[in-house]
Design a protein around this motif. Structure first.
Motif: not given
Length: 571
Positions: A36-38, A85-88, A395-397
């Motif tokens: 549960a990291g970045t 930084y973080g999540v989308n 990670s989003a990509v």
């Protein structure tokens, strides 16, 4: 004991042979995510947004989300800006424009505490959508039959998990507080503490001398904190096993309105200079990078980012020991790889501060073997940064590729470029390699225009138009206007692949590799289901031209005529 899982060491409790049979009622999900990291959280956030049917089981050994941030020192801050930084789906920065978009600010660096609170909100949003089950204080393991098991650290309760795909984060990020004592012998008279305890010791005024062990970003943060806490430079000894290059944030970017123009400092030398080293030294002349000792060429560049005031503080330190790594500390001397020095003060008056975040010499815990693949049949391996120095966007990509492209591992892996094996270096060439890999990844994805749309709308993308002055218009003007960023970025890639740089003859490990044929890209059929994630309201674009990017994934209408060039040049 430890199990080796695709070169990732996962600590597990010894399983009873009958643990699988005795496991509590099983759980099922599309994805079982370990960590549960970045990287893990960014992947989950995008997969929930893009795939309305996806369900997730998240496992982490810590009691809260955030990975290494949960163990970091109390005064730690982001290296990079908060806006990306973080999540989308969830903003981190509080600096916004009139449309509500996060605005780039070179000095907007969230604290460790703010990041941990942010990730708690992210996890709350996961729970609110009803498609994520979370197991904190738990370890992941496999039994002899290959069943996925989740074991509660406190109760030893075992849950058997069935999933379509396992998602593993391949890193071993280590911060000083996670280490059990010094990684070398020390005398019992020595006062030794991780950086986390430094504020308490400074407040106690017990020590007359501070010995900072470590020259990376963690050690640099310790020096800055000591100086800003009123400790005189004469009371500080800095043990620097190797000199490093620093990236100087306010040397590159001056402000919100000048971001696009300032970024050309990174691009122009790639076209004008004969060698990569010449380009890097031009960066130094332009205040983009810096070193402490200009008489020696640092061996290491890992992207450690500072500002000019911090650099001035570092250069004020007179007692810097450059004799390699510490091998032991006795009651009267510090022994190092290349010699020894006496203690700067009696042990009772001296505090040794552990700032060795990556004692094994890796890139912040990342080690990518030559045969590594992100997509490996029923397993997804996170870790490599396909977007330059950006775990969040990378990670989003990867989540986008997983949700949009057909389940063909070879095809999917051909879309991604990143360093492997010996190409995973930590010298100055790392910067240019990262830039090359990002350009190639974006060029590969650009064969499918909606992928460009996703990238440009991702708040985790530093270059996303929504973060900067004039938005999409400013972005396109920089690419194709007088600055000609798109043309220059393409020229850099051409120079690398033609061997035009004498100090880069292997194309960063990609020699001979061709971009995938757009005709061979296979896209999944679109689902009619509408995702219930993220649960919060999305920003509504105010412009009829729909140029308010980052408001949602579907904000910008497809601009197919610029997609291919824009993707290649985004950096």
């Amino acid at each position: 004991f430890f199990i080796i899982f695709q070169n990732n060491i996962i600590m597990c409790k010894q399983q009873d042979p009958n643990a699988s049979a005795a496991a509590s009622k099983g759980k099922e999900a599309t994805y079982l995510v370990i960590g549960a990291g970045t990287a893990g959280l960014s992947f989950i956030d995008s997969i929930l947004t893009l795939d309305a049917s996806a369900t997730v089981i998240l496992v982490d050994r810590n009691s809260q989300p955030g990975g290494h941030w949960t163990k970091s020192y109390p005064f730690v801050r982001l290296h990079q800006t908060s806006c990306n930084y973080g999540v989308n789906s969830l903003p981190l920065s509080n600096i916004r424009d009139k449309k509500g978009n996060e605005r780039f600010d070179v000095h907007d660096l969230a604290s460790g505490q703010e990041i941990c609170q942010y990730y708690k909100k992210v996890v709350e949003a996961f729970r609110a959508c009803g498609r994520v089950h979370i197991y904190f204080n738990c370890e992941y393991s496999k039994d002899d039959s290959g069943h996925h098991l989740v074991t509660n650290i406190d109760t030893n309760e075992v849950t058997r998990v069935t999933c379509k795909k396992l998602v593993v984060v391949h890193s071993n990020v280590l911060v000083p507080s996670m280490r059990n004592g010094a990684p070398f012998p020390i005398d019992s008279s020595i006062n030794y503490a991780p950086l986390n305890e430094l504020p308490t010791h400074i407040a106690s005024k017990q020590f007359k001398k501070y010995v900072v062990i470590g020259a990376g970003k963690t050690g640099s943060d310790a020096i800055t904190y000591l100086l800003r806490s009123g400790v005189d430079q004469s009371a500080i000894q800095w043990i620097a096993s190797r000199d490093i290059w620093y990236f100087v944030r306010d040397g590159v970017w001056g402000g919100y309105k000048s971001y696009r123009k300032d970024t050309m400092k990174l691009i122009d030398p790639l076209v004008k200079c004969k060698t990569l080293l010449d380009a890097f030294l031009q960066y130094e002349k332009d205040d983009v990078v810096a070193r402490l000792d200009t008489s020696t060429l640092p061996e290491v560049f890992k992207g450690a980012t500072i500002d000019k005031s911090e650099l001035a503080g570092f250069r004020s330190i007179k007692d810097i020991v450059r004799l390699g790594r510490v091998t032991s500390i006795t009651s009267d001397e510090i022994k190092l790889e290349k010699g020894a020095v006496p203690l700067p003060a009696p042990p009772v008056d001296t505090l040794f501060v552990d700032c060795m975040a990556d004692f094994d010499g890796t890139f912040y815990g990342y080690r990518i073997p030559e045969d590594f693949n992100v997509f490996d049949d029923n397993q997804i391996n996170l870790g490599p940064t396909v977007v330059s120095f950006n775990v969040s966007c990378s990670s989003a990509v990867i989540a986008y590729i997983e949700s949009v492209f057909e389940d063909d591992s070879e095809m999917r892996n051909n879309l991604l470029y990143f360093p492997k094996g010996d190409e995973f270096t930590t010298d100055f060439s790392l910067f240019f390699g990262q830039f090359y890999y990002q350009n190639k990844t974006f060029a590969a994805l650009g064969a499918y225009p909606p992928a460009m749309k996703f990238i440009l709308n991702s708040r985790t993308n530093l270059d996303a138009p929504c973060h900067h002055h004039l938005g999409m218009a400013g972005f396109l003007w920089t690419l194709f206007g007088p600055s000609q960023m798109a043309k220059k970025a393409a020229k850099f890639v051409e120079r690398v692949e033609s061997g035009d740089f004498p100090d880069c003859q292997n194309c960063f490990g990609c020699a001979g590799r061709k971009l995938p044929d757009p005709k061979e890209l296979k896209i999944k059929d679109k689902s009619n289901l509408k995702s219930n994630y993220p649960p919060q309201k999305k920003l509504k674009p105010k412009s009829k031209l729909r140029l308010n990017c980052c408001a949602a994934v579907d904000v910008i209408e497809e601009k197919k005529e610029v997609d291919h060039q824009a993707v290649k040049a985004t950096a």
